[in-house]
Design a protein around this motif. Structure first.
Motif, PDB file in Angstrom:
ATOM      1  N   GLY A   1       0.824  -1.204   0.000  1.00 50.81           N
ATOM      2  CA  GLY A   1       0.000   0.000   0.000  1.00 50.81           C
ATOM      3  C   GLY A   1       0.854   1.248   0.000  1.00 50.81           C
ATOM      4  O   GLY A   1       2.058   1.196  -0.256  1.00 50.81           O
ATOM      5  N   LYS A   2       0.220   2.373   0.318  1.00 46.87           N
ATOM      6  CA  LYS A   2       0.909   3.659   0.266  1.00 46.87           C
ATOM      7  C   LYS A   2       2.006   3.721   1.332  1.00 46.87           C
ATOM      8  O   LYS A   2       3.145   4.038   1.043  1.00 46.87           O
ATOM      9  N   GLU A   3       1.655   3.412   2.563  1.00 47.12           N
ATOM     10  CA  GLU A   3       2.631   3.390   3.656  1.00 47.12           C
ATOM     11  C   GLU A   3       2.964   1.942   3.986  1.00 47.12           C
ATOM     12  O   GLU A   3       2.220   1.032   3.636  1.00 47.12           O
ATOM     13  N   ARG A   4       4.062   1.768   4.718  1.00 48.26           N
ATOM     14  CA  ARG A   4       4.442   0.418   5.139  1.00 48.26           C
ATOM     15  C   ARG A   4       3.295  -0.258   5.890  1.00 48.26           C
ATOM     16  O   ARG A   4       3.004  -1.433   5.694  1.00 48.26           O
ATOM     17  N   GLN A   5       2.640   0.511   6.773  1.00 50.70           N
ATOM     18  CA  GLN A   5       1.548  -0.071   7.560  1.00 50.70           C
ATOM     19  C   GLN A   5       0.414  -0.570   6.662  1.00 50.70           C
ATOM     20  O   GLN A   5      -0.214  -1.595   6.955  1.00 50.70           O
ATOM     21  N   ASP A   6       0.164   0.148   5.561  1.00 54.87           N
ATOM     22  CA  ASP A   6      -0.860  -0.295   4.610  1.00 54.87           C
ATOM     23  C   ASP A   6      -0.458  -1.620   3.963  1.00 54.87           C
ATOM     24  O   ASP A   6      -1.294  -2.492   3.734  1.00 54.87           O
ATOM     25  N   SER A   7       0.836  -1.756   3.672  1.00 51.72           N
ATOM     26  CA  SER A   7       1.324  -2.992   3.052  1.00 51.72           C
ATOM     27  C   SER A   7       1.135  -4.174   3.994  1.00 51.72           C
ATOM     28  O   SER A   7       0.694  -5.256   3.588  1.00 51.72           O
ATOM     29  N   VAL A   8       1.482  -3.954   5.262  1.00 54.97           N
ATOM     30  CA  VAL A   8       1.325  -5.026   6.253  1.00 54.97           C
ATOM     31  C   VAL A   8      -0.157  -5.371   6.399  1.00 54.97           C
ATOM     32  O   VAL A   8      -0.544  -6.543   6.442  1.00 54.97           O
ATOM     33  N   TRP A   9      -0.974  -4.343   6.417  1.00 55.37           N
ATOM     34  CA  TRP A   9      -2.428  -4.528   6.542  1.00 55.37           C
ATOM     35  C   TRP A   9      -2.990  -5.338   5.362  1.00 55.37           C
ATOM     36  O   TRP A   9      -3.829  -6.218   5.542  1.00 55.37           O
ATOM     37  N   ASN A  10      -2.482  -5.078   4.155  1.00 58.19           N
ATOM     38  CA  ASN A  10      -2.906  -5.874   2.993  1.00 58.19           C
ATOM     39  C   ASN A  10      -2.625  -7.363   3.216  1.00 58.19           C
ATOM     40  O   ASN A  10      -3.450  -8.216   2.898  1.00 58.19           O
ATOM     41  N   CYS A  11      -1.457  -7.660   3.753  1.00 58.66           N
ATOM     42  CA  CYS A  11      -1.106  -9.064   4.024  1.00 58.66           C
ATOM     43  C   CYS A  11      -1.975  -9.636   5.136  1.00 58.66           C
ATOM     44  O   CYS A  11      -2.423 -10.787   5.068  1.00 58.66           O
ATOM     45  N   ILE A  12      -2.200  -8.825   6.171  1.00 55.78           N
ATOM     46  CA  ILE A  12      -2.984  -9.302   7.313  1.00 55.78           C
ATOM     47  C   ILE A  12      -4.411  -9.641   6.890  1.00 55.78           C
ATOM     48  O   ILE A  12      -4.969 -10.663   7.304  1.00 55.78           O
ATOM     49  N   ARG A  13      -4.988  -8.802   6.043  1.00 56.46           N
ATOM     50  CA  ARG A  13      -6.347  -9.101   5.569  1.00 56.46           C
ATOM     51  C   ARG A  13      -6.368 -10.426   4.820  1.00 56.46           C
ATOM     52  O   ARG A  13      -7.288 -11.226   4.961  1.00 56.46           O
ATOM     53  N   MET A  14      -5.328 -10.648   4.017  1.00 57.69           N
ATOM     54  CA  MET A  14      -5.276 -11.888   3.247  1.00 57.69           C
ATOM     55  C   MET A  14      -5.114 -13.108   4.167  1.00 57.69           C
ATOM     56  O   MET A  14      -5.756 -14.141   3.969  1.00 57.69           O
TER      57      MET A  14
END
Lengths: 240, 240
Positions: free
Chosen positions: B82-95
């Motif tokens: 995602g835009k920020e690192r936290q968004d990227s981690v969140w994308n993985c967490i949702r998956m």
């Protein structure tokens, strides 16, 4: 401008174990002891006129011989350090102060440097001299690469997270107008007060003189154990 | 115990300039991209069952090919960050959360790691899994070697000196009980709140679970620019 540099070199005598059971008295980089590189940087800094070294009694002859054979003509005194690093610096400061009181001429600045930081560049030293005369005090630092947190009240756990954008990691050489550093050390010795570094000491007694930040890269590391040597060699090669 | 590791690898695509005008898409150490070493450590950690990678869209095929040709069989998904690192981690967490909601079985722990930290050891990863399941959260760190000061209200000068003995530099992989990390990220996403790291996020929503300190050496560095490579090569050689 002219500056005197004090090198705190009490920690340089740690024995370095080498493969095959050999050992060396001093940690080495590129075939020379760490302290050799440190002294060379100050030798090559145009604003520095004299270098005072405080070390363990055992290392005085060794360092005098090293300075002589390397032709480091700025090394004026190698003296015994004190119990704490601050005591060692104070020993040098008293000698500078006494030595110059007759002629009445102090240097413009005094720099205090860790002997174990060999990669400071001569031009960085000169910049710090200039800025410390200009502002009163100047200290090199860089931005922490990792997040910094407090250790918690339970020391096995973390406490609060600090705002990293407001933090700096500080190093040496720390530069000060000579009179300010002498006065601050004098008062600290009278009070028996010990500070983390010379900047903290000057901040205490001269709160109206904020310490100027001199932002460096990440080469100015402190080398204290054999584990630091591979990284130090890599930085040394990259700086050549 | 079993853990899923999330690797935040959006920053790995910085072009590395080589002598002679050549360039490589990824920074390399010992002839392999930094991210290869990172993935290998998780491949070799016995407590880790699956690896999710978040990266830039451009790098998805590259990382999938790398994982396949290296035989990294734990790499389950390479997705766009995602835009920020936290968004990227969140994308993985949702998956992870969606993928495991059917079977009703979450892993014991989720670890979040910087793709640019290749030197974490498999046994350190396993320790962090174990301690995060035991305590709720566990994060690696080490003691700062330099004094840390605040930047002052005048940003060209230093502010207060922090008490170094109370500070830790923190790194990754940061490990958490799976439910706690998922819940914390979910709430942060709802609130639109961004934290410095995953530990700070979990601390906010689970203040009764202090984050356990896992003290490492100084090898677990983050490699982000070509200037980091000589030091990284030295650490790599020393760890071999």
């Amino acid at each position: 401008m002219n500056a005197i540099a004090i090198i705190a070199a009490s920690g340089i005598g740690k024995r370095m174990q080498l493969p095959g059971g050999r050992s060396k008295q001093l940690l080495e980089i590129g075939g020379f002891p760490v302290i050799h590189h440190t002294l060379k940087a100050f030798e090559d800094a145009s604003q520095v006129t004299e270098v005072y070294i405080a070390t363990k009694a055992d290392n005085i002859d060794l360092l005098q011989d090293m300075a002589r054979s390397a032709g480091f003509r700025k090394v004026r005194h190698v003296i015994e350090g004190g119990k704490e690093r601050q005591d060692s610096v104070w020993n040098c400061i008293r000698m500078i102060s006494d030595g110059h009181s007759g002629a009445g001429e102090l240097p413009d600045a005094i720099l205090v440097h860790d002997g174990a930081r060999p990669f400071i560049r001569p031009e960085e030293i000169d910049d710090i001299v200039r800025l410390s005369v200009e502002s009163g005090a100047c200290v090199p630092g860089n931005r922490p690469k990792d997040t910094i947190k407090y250790i918690g009240s339970d020391p096995s756990c973390f406490g609060a997270t600090l705002e990293r954008s407001r933090l700096m990691q500080v190093q040496t050489p720390q530069g000060f107008r000579a009179g300010m550093l002498i006065d601050a050390h004098h008062r600290a010795a009278e009070e028996g007060w010990y500070a983390t570094d010379d900047a903290a000491l000057v901040e205490r007694y001269f709160p109206d003189y904020p310490v100027r930040i001199y932002e460096t890269g990440y080469h100015n590391i402190k080398i204290t154990t054999p584990e630091d040597i591979p990284v130090a060699e890599a930085i040394y090669q990259a700086l050549l």
